[in-house]
Scaffold this motif. Sequence first.
Motif, short mmCIF file in Angstrom:
data_model
loop_
_atom_site.label_atom_id
_atom_site.label_comp_id
_atom_site.label_asym_id
_atom_site.label_seq_id
_atom_site.Cartn_x
_atom_site.Cartn_y
_atom_site.Cartn_z
N VAL A 379 -4.92 -15.97 -10.90
CA VAL A 379 -5.38 -14.97 -9.95
C VAL A 379 -5.78 -13.71 -10.69
O VAL A 379 -5.03 -13.21 -11.53
CB VAL A 379 -4.26 -14.64 -8.93
N HIS A 380 -6.98 -13.20 -10.39
CA HIS A 380 -7.40 -11.91 -10.93
C HIS A 380 -6.82 -10.80 -10.06
O HIS A 380 -6.68 -10.96 -8.85
CB HIS A 380 -8.92 -11.80 -10.92
N THR A 381 -6.48 -9.70 -10.68
CA THR A 381 -5.97 -8.56 -9.93
C THR A 381 -6.81 -7.32 -10.26
O THR A 381 -7.31 -7.18 -11.37
CB THR A 381 -4.50 -8.27 -10.28
N ALA A 382 -6.96 -6.46 -9.29
CA ALA A 382 -7.71 -5.22 -9.48
C ALA A 382 -7.17 -4.16 -8.54
O ALA A 382 -6.55 -4.47 -7.52
CB ALA A 382 -9.21 -5.44 -9.22
N VAL A 383 -7.37 -2.91 -8.91
CA VAL A 383 -6.94 -1.78 -8.10
C VAL A 383 -8.17 -1.03 -7.63
O VAL A 383 -9.06 -0.71 -8.43
CB VAL A 383 -6.03 -0.83 -8.90
N ARG A 384 -8.26 -0.78 -6.32
CA ARG A 384 -9.36 0.00 -5.77
C ARG A 384 -8.95 1.47 -5.75
O ARG A 384 -7.96 1.86 -5.12
CB ARG A 384 -9.70 -0.47 -4.35
N LEU A 389 -8.45 9.95 -4.56
CA LEU A 389 -7.51 9.96 -5.68
C LEU A 389 -8.13 10.65 -6.89
O LEU A 389 -7.46 11.39 -7.61
CB LEU A 389 -7.08 8.55 -6.04
N VAL A 390 -9.42 10.41 -7.12
CA VAL A 390 -10.11 11.08 -8.23
C VAL A 390 -10.09 12.59 -8.02
O VAL A 390 -9.85 13.37 -8.94
CB VAL A 390 -11.56 10.56 -8.35
N GLU A 391 -10.35 13.01 -6.79
CA GLU A 391 -10.32 14.45 -6.49
C GLU A 391 -8.91 15.01 -6.67
O GLU A 391 -8.73 16.12 -7.18
CB GLU A 391 -10.80 14.68 -5.05
N ALA A 392 -7.91 14.23 -6.24
CA ALA A 392 -6.53 14.69 -6.37
C ALA A 392 -6.12 14.82 -7.84
O ALA A 392 -5.38 15.72 -8.22
CB ALA A 392 -5.60 13.72 -5.65
N ALA A 393 -6.62 13.92 -8.67
CA ALA A 393 -6.29 13.97 -10.10
C ALA A 393 -6.87 15.21 -10.77
O ALA A 393 -6.35 15.67 -11.80
CB ALA A 393 -6.80 12.71 -10.79
N GLN A 394 -7.94 15.76 -10.21
CA GLN A 394 -8.57 16.95 -10.76
C GLN A 394 -8.00 18.24 -10.20
O GLN A 394 -8.29 19.32 -10.71
CB GLN A 394 -10.08 16.90 -10.50
N ASP A 395 -7.21 18.13 -9.17
CA ASP A 395 -6.62 19.31 -8.53
C ASP A 395 -5.11 19.12 -8.44
O ASP A 395 -4.63 18.24 -7.74
CB ASP A 395 -7.22 19.50 -7.14
N GLU A 396 -4.36 19.93 -9.15
CA GLU A 396 -2.91 19.76 -9.23
C GLU A 396 -2.25 19.86 -7.86
O GLU A 396 -1.31 19.13 -7.54
CB GLU A 396 -2.32 20.81 -10.17
N LEU A 398 -3.59 19.09 -4.91
CA LEU A 398 -3.88 17.88 -4.16
C LEU A 398 -3.07 16.70 -4.70
O LEU A 398 -2.58 15.86 -3.95
CB LEU A 398 -5.38 17.55 -4.21
N PHE A 399 -2.90 16.66 -6.02
CA PHE A 399 -2.18 15.54 -6.63
C PHE A 399 -0.72 15.54 -6.22
O PHE A 399 -0.11 14.49 -6.02
CB PHE A 399 -2.30 15.60 -8.15
N ASP A 400 -0.13 16.74 -6.08
CA ASP A 400 1.26 16.83 -5.64
C ASP A 400 1.43 16.28 -4.22
O ASP A 400 2.53 15.86 -3.84
CB ASP A 400 1.74 18.28 -5.71
N CYS A 401 0.36 16.32 -3.44
CA CYS A 401 0.43 15.85 -2.05
C CYS A 401 0.08 14.37 -1.92
O CYS A 401 0.16 13.82 -0.82
CB CYS A 401 -0.53 16.67 -1.17
N TRP A 402 -0.32 13.74 -3.05
CA TRP A 402 -0.72 12.32 -2.99
C TRP A 402 0.51 11.44 -2.77
O TRP A 402 1.48 11.50 -3.52
CB TRP A 402 -1.42 11.93 -4.29
N THR A 403 0.49 10.66 -1.74
CA THR A 403 1.63 9.79 -1.42
C THR A 403 1.14 8.40 -1.08
O THR A 403 -0.02 8.20 -0.70
CB THR A 403 2.44 10.34 -0.23
N LEU A 404 2.02 7.44 -1.21
CA LEU A 404 1.71 6.09 -0.80
C LEU A 404 1.83 6.00 0.71
O LEU A 404 2.77 6.52 1.30
CB LEU A 404 2.67 5.10 -1.46
#
Length: 408
Positions: A379-384, A389-396, A398-404
């Motif tokens: 089985v191949h696996t990949a992450v979308r 998430l890209v925007e959150a990674a550039q803004d500290e 926003l990243f702190d607010c990123w949750t599952l």
Amino acid sequence: MKIKRLYTQEHNDPYYGLSFSGFEKDVLVGYDSLEDDFSQKEEIDFEREVFYLPSHWDKMAKSMFVDWLMLKDGVPTFTKTICDESTPSWLWHSEPDWEKLEQLPRSLRTKGEKDARDVINRLVGGWTYTAWHNKIFDTADDACVFYDELRYMLVNRLVFPETAQWHFVGVDWAYGIHEKVVSDYAVVGDLKKTNHLPADSKMPPKNTFGIWGGVGRMDSVTPDSGDSADPSDTSFSAFDWSNLSNYMMQKGRDSSSKSHAKKIVLAADHPEIESFIDWKLHEEHKIASLITGSRVMHKYLKAIVAAASEEIAGKYAFDEKHNPMLARALRNARQSFVPEHTIQQVIHLTKQGVRNINFSVFDADWDGEAYRTVHGSRVHTAVRIPHTLVEAAQDELLFDCWTLRHPT
């Protein structure tokens, strides 16, 4: 779009200096990767064929390329280039040469891809042709640079597109095959109860999966939506589906087929994403343990059998106090963490006169038993990764607010 050369030189073949050698592999006989339905076949036949792949690739890379990425049939035996004044001559597309094909028996009119260069040229040629007609490139030279550079990067494994791209992109440009067929789509997003759709669905709708040739739709239940799932329904996690898909493909020896689910894609905010990312690495560690452990067991258990010889030690063959060879063999086995119950089992068998004990030794062969015994090997696996998430990674902040998120 302007593109500069980084790896290649103008007027030089991007494959220049690379060696391509024959690689033997068992493949399905009479299976059409573009049209046939493998799940409907009652008998499955294999035959050994030779594929020409870069010599610097390792055996696993070659095996995976043949199994997953090359079209095994459905490619016209003869094609001809079609003149197109709106396209640079080196980018002209091809069509089946029916005059030559009609002179052949029907069984010989199609073939499979046998050379990695054909596959890479098809893939990159399809991208380049589409981009050219969508006016992506500033000039024809930019298109040529894109074509050369990407072929170089693919053959040297510097980049790798998703599997579905390898299957379909460029088949119209290189071979004149204009059909669209669904193949490698599997699990996307969240997984709960499923309702099966007709197996002949051409394109999977949003949030669909396909396993063993069927297509299904995921109707997940949101925990805080107020809806309750039917107790009779079975809920599945991403790992449940991966194990099911892996089992079905192993059962059908589906390493060469492309018409069934082979990929699981999870969104970056999926609640299981962290375990999902670590999952394949954990399974690879299992394989390494199987290979190493089997060789250690083979070495030291064979030494125990050889040391417990009545011809050498007489009546003290199984007495480690009076048989120094046996004592040393037992000590070495225990220091190498061979399980005590396995050591005692070998001693009991040897006492009964069994000298030829079969100690399994595993290897890293992609088709070997070690890979077949772990989860996800087929089985191949990949992450979308969503743009959020890209925007959150550039803004500290926003990243702190990123949750599952909860399954939806």
